[in-house]
Design a protein around this motif. Sequence first.
Motif, PDB file in Angstrom:
ATOM      1  N   THR A  10       6.746  -0.438  -3.706  1.00  0.00           N
ATOM      2  CA  THR A  10       6.925  -1.504  -2.710  1.00  0.00           C
ATOM      3  C   THR A  10       7.062  -2.875  -3.331  1.00  0.00           C
ATOM      4  O   THR A  10       7.542  -3.806  -2.679  1.00  0.00           O
ATOM      5  N   GLY A  11       6.604  -3.051  -4.573  1.00  0.00           N
ATOM      6  CA  GLY A  11       6.709  -4.349  -5.227  1.00  0.00           C
ATOM      7  C   GLY A  11       5.741  -5.387  -4.695  1.00  0.00           C
ATOM      8  O   GLY A  11       5.965  -6.584  -4.859  1.00  0.00           O
ATOM      9  N   ASN A  12       4.650  -4.928  -4.049  1.00  0.00           N
ATOM     10  CA  ASN A  12       3.641  -5.862  -3.538  1.00  0.00           C
ATOM     11  C   ASN A  12       2.658  -6.180  -4.668  1.00  0.00           C
ATOM     12  O   ASN A  12       1.644  -5.486  -4.862  1.00  0.00           O
ATOM     13  N   THR A  13       2.951  -7.222  -5.397  1.00  0.00           N
ATOM     14  CA  THR A  13       2.162  -7.556  -6.591  1.00  0.00           C
ATOM     15  C   THR A  13       0.724  -7.915  -6.243  1.00  0.00           C
ATOM     16  O   THR A  13      -0.206  -7.583  -6.984  1.00  0.00           O
ATOM     17  N   GLY A  14       0.524  -8.597  -5.089  1.00  0.00           N
ATOM     18  CA  GLY A  14      -0.820  -8.992  -4.696  1.00  0.00           C
ATOM     19  C   GLY A  14      -1.726  -7.784  -4.495  1.00  0.00           C
ATOM     20  O   GLY A  14      -2.846  -7.720  -5.050  1.00  0.00           O
ATOM     21  N   ASP A  15      -1.248  -6.808  -3.718  1.00  0.00           N
ATOM     22  CA  ASP A  15      -2.041  -5.599  -3.495  1.00  0.00           C
ATOM     23  C   ASP A  15      -2.235  -4.831  -4.797  1.00  0.00           C
ATOM     24  O   ASP A  15      -3.296  -4.240  -5.040  1.00  0.00           O
ATOM     25  N   ALA A  16      -1.192  -4.799  -5.626  1.00  0.00           N
ATOM     26  CA  ALA A  16      -1.289  -4.075  -6.897  1.00  0.00           C
ATOM     27  C   ALA A  16      -2.383  -4.675  -7.784  1.00  0.00           C
ATOM     28  O   ALA A  16      -3.161  -3.946  -8.413  1.00  0.00           O
ATOM     29  N   CYS A  17      -2.456  -6.007  -7.817  1.00  0.00           N
ATOM     30  CA  CYS A  17      -3.477  -6.673  -8.650  1.00  0.00           C
ATOM     31  C   CYS A  17      -4.885  -6.415  -8.125  1.00  0.00           C
ATOM     32  O   CYS A  17      -5.824  -6.216  -8.908  1.00  0.00           O
ATOM     33  N   ILE A  18      -5.036  -6.419  -6.789  1.00  0.00           N
ATOM     34  CA  ILE A  18      -6.365  -6.151  -6.207  1.00  0.00           C
ATOM     35  C   ILE A  18      -6.820  -4.735  -6.560  1.00  0.00           C
ATOM     36  O   ILE A  18      -7.964  -4.507  -6.977  1.00  0.00           O
ATOM     37  N   ASN A  19      -5.915  -3.772  -6.397  1.00  0.00           N
ATOM     38  CA  ASN A  19      -6.260  -2.383  -6.730  1.00  0.00           C
ATOM     39  C   ASN A  19      -6.496  -2.215  -8.230  1.00  0.00           C
ATOM     40  O   ASN A  19      -7.361  -1.430  -8.642  1.00  0.00           O
ATOM     41  N   LEU A  20      -5.728  -2.941  -9.030  1.00  0.00           N
ATOM     42  CA  LEU A  20      -5.940  -2.896 -10.485  1.00  0.00           C
ATOM     43  C   LEU A  20      -7.333  -3.392 -10.834  1.00  0.00           C
ATOM     44  O   LEU A  20      -8.025  -2.808 -11.693  1.00  0.00           O
ATOM     45  N   LEU A  21      -7.754  -4.471 -10.180  1.00  0.00           N
ATOM     46  CA  LEU A  21      -9.086  -5.026 -10.442  1.00  0.00           C
ATOM     47  C   LEU A  21     -10.182  -4.019 -10.079  1.00  0.00           C
ATOM     48  O   LEU A  21     -11.151  -3.840 -10.833  1.00  0.00           O
ATOM     49  N   ILE A  22     -10.016  -3.363  -8.928  1.00  0.00           N
ATOM     50  CA  ILE A  22     -11.020  -2.368  -8.496  1.00  0.00           C
ATOM     51  C   ILE A  22     -11.068  -1.198  -9.484  1.00  0.00           C
ATOM     52  O   ILE A  22     -12.149  -0.736  -9.884  1.00  0.00           O
ATOM     53  N   VAL A  23      -9.891  -0.714  -9.878  1.00  0.00           N
ATOM     54  CA  VAL A  23      -9.840   0.396 -10.843  1.00  0.00           C
ATOM     55  C   VAL A  23     -10.463  -0.025 -12.172  1.00  0.00           C
ATOM     56  O   VAL A  23     -11.183   0.755 -12.817  1.00  0.00           O
ATOM     57  N   ALA A  24     -10.217  -1.270 -12.577  1.00  0.00           N
ATOM     58  CA  ALA A  24     -10.768  -1.761 -13.847  1.00  0.00           C
ATOM     59  C   ALA A  24     -12.293  -1.806 -13.803  1.00  0.00           C
ATOM     60  O   ALA A  24     -12.971  -1.370 -14.743  1.00  0.00           O
ATOM     61  N   VAL A  25     -12.837  -2.319 -12.696  1.00  0.00           N
ATOM     62  CA  VAL A  25     -14.301  -2.405 -12.565  1.00  0.00           C
ATOM     63  C   VAL A  25     -14.919  -1.004 -12.559  1.00  0.00           C
ATOM     64  O   VAL A  25     -15.896  -0.728 -13.277  1.00  0.00           O
TER      65      VAL A  25
END
Length: 364
Positions: free
Chosen positions: A331-346
């Motif tokens: 989808t190219g939704n960078t905002g959602d991708a970054c939020i999910n990336l942060l959760i996965v990282a934590v």
Amino acid sequence: MSRITTDIKYSFKETFRDRMNIFWMFVFPIVLFLLFGYIFGGQSGSITLYYQDNDGSQMSNSFIQALNSTGALELKDGSGMNLEQMLKDGKVSAYLEIPKGFGHDILTTGSGGLPSADLPIYYDKSKSTSMAAVSVVQQVANGFNMKMAGAKNIINVNPTEAASSGMNYFDFLLPGILAITIMSAATNMAVGTIARLRSSGVFRKLSTTPLSSKEWIAARITTWTVLVILSLAVAVFLAWLVFNIHPNINLISLLLIVLGTALFAGFGIVVANFVKNEESAMNAVGVITFPLMFVSGTLIPVENMPWFLQYLAKISPLTYLSEGLRSSMITGNTGDACINLLIVAVLGIILFGLGVATFSWKED
């Protein structure tokens, strides 16, 4: 550094000598993608509607052409077929029967003669597509009624396609399959390797060498990450070759893959640390990861699941990995991708850190 490099070389050889590893990493994602893709994605095409034109008039032919022009139906001439029996046998979901005199009745009705022209359509209510076919026929018939009655449209419905991702089911499915592959491969490799080496006494022997347990884990997580990427590359290539899907491989998606691998590898290490028996450890992982495949929005959207499963989806780490990959690659939704990336990282730091902190082969 040389000790880590040596163990990486050994672990690659060990992995590719095991046929089960090959299956789970390279064959399982393909089977899963094809299976669910054709089961659910195959329903997105046009609806097949058989018809029998017993009138053969210009009016009946015009009606068939009007149905065909909608693009929603794939019309098949059922002349000479026993459509009634085929419907009972479940071989067709619906069929239209244009009776003899159809065209004459319409023209006569227009001059104030007969009350109406009947157009029977038979359908199987157990087939989800049958009601859609009935709806299309009804809409075309309404259009004919308006035209024959000389009526004008008072209310015009203007359907407008809103800006959306344009994502079909195969686009939706690919990130979910990739997330499942990351979870299955990382967890099974971590649990299987640790349990097997422990039971075979390899850890006791390694504890007498200069290689530390932390160096061993560093070597293994490097190997597992490379193997997961190779596995995902095969799945993405298949998606491109067979389904013409072009996922956007970018930095966020790569970080999600690496951190997702660390997350689930850490989970596998934790399980293997507490469940010493190899078979019991594999069963314990299966009991947890198998339900996650179905409640994490990987195969069907979370919003389409029952409300209680939606709560489970919110606490599943696979949900955030899947959604992050979908946002970054499709989808190219960078905002959602970054939020999910942060959760996965934590979650990855917590689980992998816990696994490393509790792992020690000198105690086995």
